[in-house]
Design a protein around this motif. Structure first.
Motif, short mmCIF file in Angstrom:
data_model
loop_
_atom_site.label_atom_id
_atom_site.label_comp_id
_atom_site.label_asym_id
_atom_site.label_seq_id
_atom_site.Cartn_x
_atom_site.Cartn_y
_atom_site.Cartn_z
N LEU A 25 36.59 -36.93 -22.60
CA LEU A 25 36.81 -35.49 -22.46
C LEU A 25 35.77 -34.68 -23.23
O LEU A 25 35.36 -33.60 -22.77
N VAL A 26 35.33 -35.19 -24.38
CA VAL A 26 34.26 -34.50 -25.11
C VAL A 26 32.98 -34.46 -24.28
O VAL A 26 32.32 -33.42 -24.19
N VAL A 27 32.64 -35.60 -23.66
CA VAL A 27 31.46 -35.63 -22.79
C VAL A 27 31.63 -34.63 -21.65
O VAL A 27 30.69 -33.89 -21.30
N GLY A 28 32.82 -34.58 -21.07
CA GLY A 28 33.07 -33.65 -19.98
C GLY A 28 32.91 -32.20 -20.38
O GLY A 28 32.25 -31.42 -19.69
N VAL A 29 33.50 -31.81 -21.51
CA VAL A 29 33.44 -30.41 -21.92
C VAL A 29 32.03 -30.01 -22.31
O VAL A 29 31.57 -28.90 -22.00
N VAL A 30 31.29 -30.89 -22.99
CA VAL A 30 29.91 -30.57 -23.39
C VAL A 30 29.01 -30.45 -22.16
O VAL A 30 28.22 -29.51 -22.04
N ALA A 31 29.16 -31.40 -21.22
CA ALA A 31 28.34 -31.33 -20.00
C ALA A 31 28.67 -30.07 -19.19
O ALA A 31 27.77 -29.41 -18.65
N HIS A 32 29.94 -29.73 -19.13
CA HIS A 32 30.37 -28.53 -18.41
C HIS A 32 29.76 -27.27 -19.03
O HIS A 32 29.20 -26.42 -18.33
N LEU A 33 29.85 -27.15 -20.34
CA LEU A 33 29.32 -25.97 -21.03
C LEU A 33 27.81 -25.87 -20.90
O LEU A 33 27.26 -24.76 -20.73
N GLU A 34 27.13 -26.99 -20.99
CA GLU A 34 25.67 -26.95 -20.85
C GLU A 34 25.26 -26.52 -19.45
O GLU A 34 24.31 -25.76 -19.27
N ALA A 35 25.99 -26.98 -18.44
CA ALA A 35 25.67 -26.60 -17.07
C ALA A 35 25.92 -25.12 -16.80
O ALA A 35 25.26 -24.51 -15.96
#
Length: 410
Positions: free
Chosen positions: A36-46
Motif C-alpha cells: 500500500l505504501v508503494v501504491g500511495v507513493v506511486a499514485h501521488l507522484e503520478a
C-alpha cells in the motif's frame, strides 16, 4: 478554533498510542503495508502536478482527493497502527514532494482528522462483527458493514474539516466552507475504490498494478471540473462568465429554432455605480453589486441563466420567455432594488453607511423579433439599455425591430 484543533490532535494521538499498545502486527501485515505504501507513493507522484494546482485552488474549502482510497484499503486489510502509519507517510510525501509553503499545524490537523475518521470507521466494522483483518466483505451483510464504515469515515472527516474552516474564518460563507458537492462524491468514490483495492490485495494482488493505471487516469481527470467551473463562473459574484453564457444562449437559440419557441434576454446596468465606488470605496461597490445579483436571482426563474457581463452590467437569458414575461421580470427586479438598502463600510471614515434606492436600467430583447443570433440579440438588448440610460435611467426598454427601444417604465 485553537481549542478545536488541539483537542482533535490530542484525541488522534491518544487513539494511535492506545491502538499501538493493544493491537499486534505480524509479518503478513507488514507485506500488505509495504504494498500500500508503494501504491500511495506511486499514485501521488503520478498526480503531483495536479495536486499542486488543486491545493491552491480550493483554499477556504475542504481539500479533497483520491488518496483516501489507500487509507480505506489499509483499514480493511491492516491493523490500525499500520493504518495510522500509512496516513502519516501519505501526508509526509504530500508535504515534501507536492505542497509548497506548508502550514504545519494545518497538516497535522489533517492527519488527525484522518486518524479519527479511520478510528470511527473501525469502530463501525468491529460493531458489525468484522473484528480481525482482513475485513473485506464476504457476503451481503458484511458489505453493508463496510459501506457503513466508509460513510462514517467520510462524515467524521468532513465534519471536522468544515468545523475547523468555519471556526478559523467565521465570516466565510457556509456554502464556501462546505465545498462543492461533486468533490464529496469523488471522496465517496475514492472510498469505493479503496474497497476494490483491498479485495484485490487479498485475493488477486497481481491485478492491483492494473487498477493503479485506472486510478491515476481518474485522478488526472479530477482537476477538469474545477477548471471548467473557473472558466464558466465569475469569481466575485458566482454568476456565469460572459463566454459560457453566450455559449448557452447560442445552444438555446438552436433549440428555439427547432421548436418554434422564443428566448428572452435582459441586459442590466447599475445606475451611477461609479459614484458608489468613488464615494464609499470599492468594498461598498461590491456590496451593492451583490445586492443587485441577489435581486436578479430572486426575480428570475430557476432555469434562467444570469451572467456578469461587465463591471456593473448583468445579462439574463430566459428560455421560452415572450416580451410580456420578460418585461414583467425586469420590472420586478427594478422595483425590488428600489426598495433595497445595502449596509457597507465607508472606506474613508470606517463607519457603516446605508446605500439606499439602488436603481438599474434594463434593456430587453426577444428572439426572433429583436434578433436571430447571439450577437444580434445582445446588440439589440444593449441598444435598448443605452436608450433607457439616455432617457433618464431607472427604467426598462424593449428593443424593437424599427428602433432602439420603447419605454416601459420609469
Amino acid at each position: 478554533m485553537l481549542a478545536f484543533v488541539l483537542v482533535t490532535d490530542l484525541l488522534a494521538i491518544a487513539l494511535t498510542v492506545s491502538c499501538t499498545v493493544l493491537i499486534p502486527v505480524n509479518g503478513t501485515d507488514w507485506l500488505r503495508f509495504a504494498a500500500l505504501v508503494v501504491g500511495v507513493v506511486a499514485h501521488l507522484e503520478a498526480a503531483r502536478g495536479i495536486e499542486r494546482t488543486r491545493e491552491v485552488s480550493v483554499e477556504g474549502s475542504p481539500y479533497t482527493n483520491l488518496n483516501s482510497l489507500w487509507m480505506f484499503a489499509g483499514l480493511l486489510v491492516l491493523p490500525f497502527p499500520l493504518v495510522v502509519a500509512l496516513v502519516v507517510i501519505n501526508y509526509l510525501h504530500l508535504c515534501t514532494r507536492i505542497w509548497s509553503g506548508v502550514i504545519v499545524y494545518r497538516k497535522v490537523f489533517t492527519v488527525a482528522t484522518m486518524v479519527l475518521a479511520g478510528g470511527a470507521a473501525l469502530a463501525v466494522l468491529i460493531a458489525c462483527g468484522l473484528t480481525g483483518t482482513p475485513r473485506v466483505p464476504t457476503g451481503f451483510w458484511s458489505l453493508l458493514a463496510v459501506i457503513a464504515a466508509a460513510a462514517c469515515w467520510w462524515l467524521v472527516n468532513y465534519a471536522l474539516v468544515v468545523g475547523a474552516i468555519l471556526l478559523s474564518n467565521p465570516e466565510l460563507a457556509a456554502r464556501k466552507a462546505l465545498g462543492e458537492p461533486a468533490d464529496q462524491i469523488v471522496v465517496l468514490a475514492g472510498l469505493g475504490l479503496g474497497l476494490v483495492v483491498a479485495c484485490l490485495l487479498i485475493s488477486f494482488p497481481w491485478v492491483v498494478p492494473v487498477v493503479m493505471l485506472t486510478i491515476v487516469a481518474l485522478h488526472r481527470e479530477f482537476l477538469l471540473p474545477q477548471f471548467q467551473r473557473a472558466a464558466r463562473t465569475d469569481a466575485k459574484t458566482g454568476l456565469a462568465s460572459p463566454t459560457f453564457w453566450a455559449q448557452l444562449v447560442s445552444a438555446e437559440l438552436t433549440r428555439a429554432r427547432l421548436t418554434n419557441s422564443s428566448v428572452g434576454l435582459l441586459m442590466l446596468d447599475i445606475d451611477h455605480f461609479a459614484e458608489v465606488n468613488n464615494t464609499y470605496g470599492h468594498l461598498a461597490g461590491d456590496a451593492a453589486l451583490e445586492a443587485v445579483v441577489r435581486a436578479v436571482r430572486h426575480e428570475v426563474r430557476h432555469d434562467d441563466l444570469v451572467a456578469r457581463w461587465g463591471g456593473d452590467e448583468l445579462a439574463v437569458m430566459m428560455p421560452g420567455a415572450h416580451a410580456e414575461e420578460l418585461l414583467k421580470a425586469a420590472e420586478r427586479i427594478r422595483l425590488r432594488l428600489a426598495q433595497t438598502e445595502v449596509s457597507a463600510a465607508d472606506a474613508t471614515s470606517g463607519r457603516v453607511v446605508e446605500i439606499k434606492a439602488l436603481t438599474v436600467s434594463v434593456g430587453a430583447a426577444v428572439y426572433p423579433e429583436s434578433g436571430t443570433d447571439v450577437d444580434g440579440l445582445v446588440v439589440a438588448a444593449d441598444g435598448a439599455l443605452l436608450a433607457a440610460k439616455a432617457a433618464g435611467r431607472n427604467q426598462v426598454r424593449l428593443a424593437m425591430p424599427g428602433g432602439p427601444g420603447i419605454p416601459i417604465s420609469n
